[in-house]
Design a protein around this motif. Structure first.
Motif, short mmCIF file in Angstrom:
data_model
loop_
_atom_site.label_atom_id
_atom_site.label_comp_id
_atom_site.label_asym_id
_atom_site.label_seq_id
_atom_site.Cartn_x
_atom_site.Cartn_y
_atom_site.Cartn_z
N ARG A 18 -23.21 15.96 -2.86
CA ARG A 18 -24.28 14.97 -2.77
C ARG A 18 -24.52 14.58 -1.32
O ARG A 18 -23.79 14.96 -0.42
N TRP A 19 -25.57 13.80 -1.12
CA TRP A 19 -25.89 13.25 0.19
C TRP A 19 -25.72 11.75 0.13
O TRP A 19 -25.96 11.13 -0.91
N VAL A 20 -25.30 11.18 1.22
CA VAL A 20 -25.26 9.72 1.34
C VAL A 20 -26.12 9.32 2.54
O VAL A 20 -26.27 10.06 3.50
N ALA A 21 -26.69 8.14 2.42
CA ALA A 21 -27.49 7.58 3.50
C ALA A 21 -27.11 6.12 3.65
O ALA A 21 -26.59 5.51 2.71
N TRP A 22 -27.32 5.59 4.83
CA TRP A 22 -27.01 4.18 5.06
C TRP A 22 -27.97 3.61 6.08
O TRP A 22 -28.58 4.32 6.86
N VAL A 23 -28.08 2.30 6.02
CA VAL A 23 -28.95 1.55 6.93
C VAL A 23 -28.10 1.11 8.11
O VAL A 23 -26.97 0.64 7.94
N THR A 24 -28.62 1.26 9.31
CA THR A 24 -27.94 0.81 10.52
C THR A 24 -28.78 -0.26 11.21
O THR A 24 -29.97 -0.41 10.92
N ARG A 25 -28.14 -0.94 12.14
CA ARG A 25 -28.85 -1.98 12.90
C ARG A 25 -28.21 -2.09 14.28
O ARG A 25 -27.02 -1.84 14.45
N ASP A 26 -28.99 -2.45 15.26
CA ASP A 26 -28.52 -2.69 16.63
C ASP A 26 -27.90 -1.44 17.26
O ASP A 26 -26.91 -1.53 17.98
N GLY A 27 -28.42 -0.27 16.95
CA GLY A 27 -27.95 0.96 17.58
C GLY A 27 -26.61 1.46 17.10
O GLY A 27 -26.07 2.41 17.63
N SER A 28 -26.06 0.84 16.07
CA SER A 28 -24.77 1.25 15.54
C SER A 28 -24.92 2.47 14.65
O SER A 28 -25.99 2.71 14.08
N LYS A 30 -22.62 2.80 12.22
CA LYS A 30 -21.91 2.36 11.03
C LYS A 30 -22.88 1.76 10.02
O LYS A 30 -23.88 1.15 10.39
N PRO A 31 -22.56 1.90 8.73
CA PRO A 31 -23.43 1.32 7.70
C PRO A 31 -23.45 -0.20 7.77
O PRO A 31 -22.41 -0.84 7.90
N LEU A 32 -24.64 -0.76 7.69
CA LEU A 32 -24.80 -2.20 7.65
C LEU A 32 -24.18 -2.73 6.36
O LEU A 32 -24.52 -2.27 5.27
N ASP A 33 -23.25 -3.64 6.47
CA ASP A 33 -22.55 -4.24 5.33
C ASP A 33 -21.80 -3.21 4.49
O ASP A 33 -21.55 -3.43 3.31
N SER A 34 -21.46 -2.06 5.08
CA SER A 34 -20.67 -1.01 4.40
C SER A 34 -21.34 -0.46 3.15
O SER A 34 -20.66 0.00 2.24
N VAL A 35 -22.67 -0.48 3.09
CA VAL A 35 -23.40 0.00 1.92
C VAL A 35 -23.80 1.46 2.13
O VAL A 35 -24.49 1.79 3.10
N LEU A 36 -23.36 2.34 1.22
CA LEU A 36 -23.76 3.74 1.20
C LEU A 36 -24.63 3.97 -0.03
O LEU A 36 -24.31 3.49 -1.12
N ALA A 57 -35.35 -6.33 4.87
CA ALA A 57 -36.37 -6.91 5.74
C ALA A 57 -37.12 -8.03 5.02
O ALA A 57 -37.46 -9.05 5.62
N ALA A 58 -37.34 -7.86 3.72
CA ALA A 58 -38.07 -8.87 2.95
C ALA A 58 -37.22 -10.11 2.68
O ALA A 58 -37.76 -11.23 2.58
N ASP A 59 -35.90 -9.92 2.58
CA ASP A 59 -35.00 -11.04 2.28
C ASP A 59 -33.73 -10.92 3.11
O ASP A 59 -32.72 -10.41 2.64
N PRO A 60 -33.75 -11.40 4.36
CA PRO A 60 -32.59 -11.27 5.26
C PRO A 60 -31.32 -11.95 4.77
O PRO A 60 -30.23 -11.69 5.28
N VAL A 61 -31.43 -12.80 3.75
CA VAL A 61 -30.24 -13.45 3.20
C VAL A 61 -29.29 -12.40 2.61
O VAL A 61 -28.09 -12.64 2.52
N LEU A 62 -29.81 -11.24 2.25
CA LEU A 62 -28.99 -10.17 1.70
C LEU A 62 -28.03 -9.58 2.72
O LEU A 62 -27.04 -8.95 2.34
N ILE A 63 -28.30 -9.77 4.00
CA ILE A 63 -27.44 -9.23 5.06
C ILE A 63 -26.24 -10.17 5.22
O ILE A 63 -26.38 -11.34 5.55
N ARG A 64 -25.06 -9.62 5.01
CA ARG A 64 -23.84 -10.44 5.06
C ARG A 64 -23.30 -10.63 6.47
O ARG A 64 -22.63 -11.59 6.74
N THR A 65 -23.53 -9.66 7.36
CA THR A 65 -22.94 -9.75 8.69
C THR A 65 -23.92 -10.25 9.70
O THR A 65 -25.09 -10.24 9.55
#
Length: 65
Positions: A18-28, A30-36, A57-65
């Protein structure tokens, strides 16, 4: 706090059958909030990650870090 969808990046990697994808932020790399997000193909995994980034983006409260 306002977040634009363009603040996020998407990374992908093949993992076995399978393939995995993740969201990154700030040039990292690493997966944002360890979500694959999995998919049977690279496109499917990327699509799942883009959908997750849109939700973040629609609900930034979902971002834990």
């Amino acid at each position: 706090m306002t977040i634009d969808r363009n603040d996020f990046g998407i990374k992908t990697e093949s993992r076995g059958a399978r393939w995995v994808a993740w969201v990154t932020r700030d040039g990292s790399d690493k997966p944002l909030d360890s979500v694959l997000l999995c998919g049977q193909t690279r496109d499917e995994a990327e699509s799942n990650a883009r959908a997750w980034a849109d939700k973040l983006a629609a609900d930034p409260v979902l971002i834990r870090t």
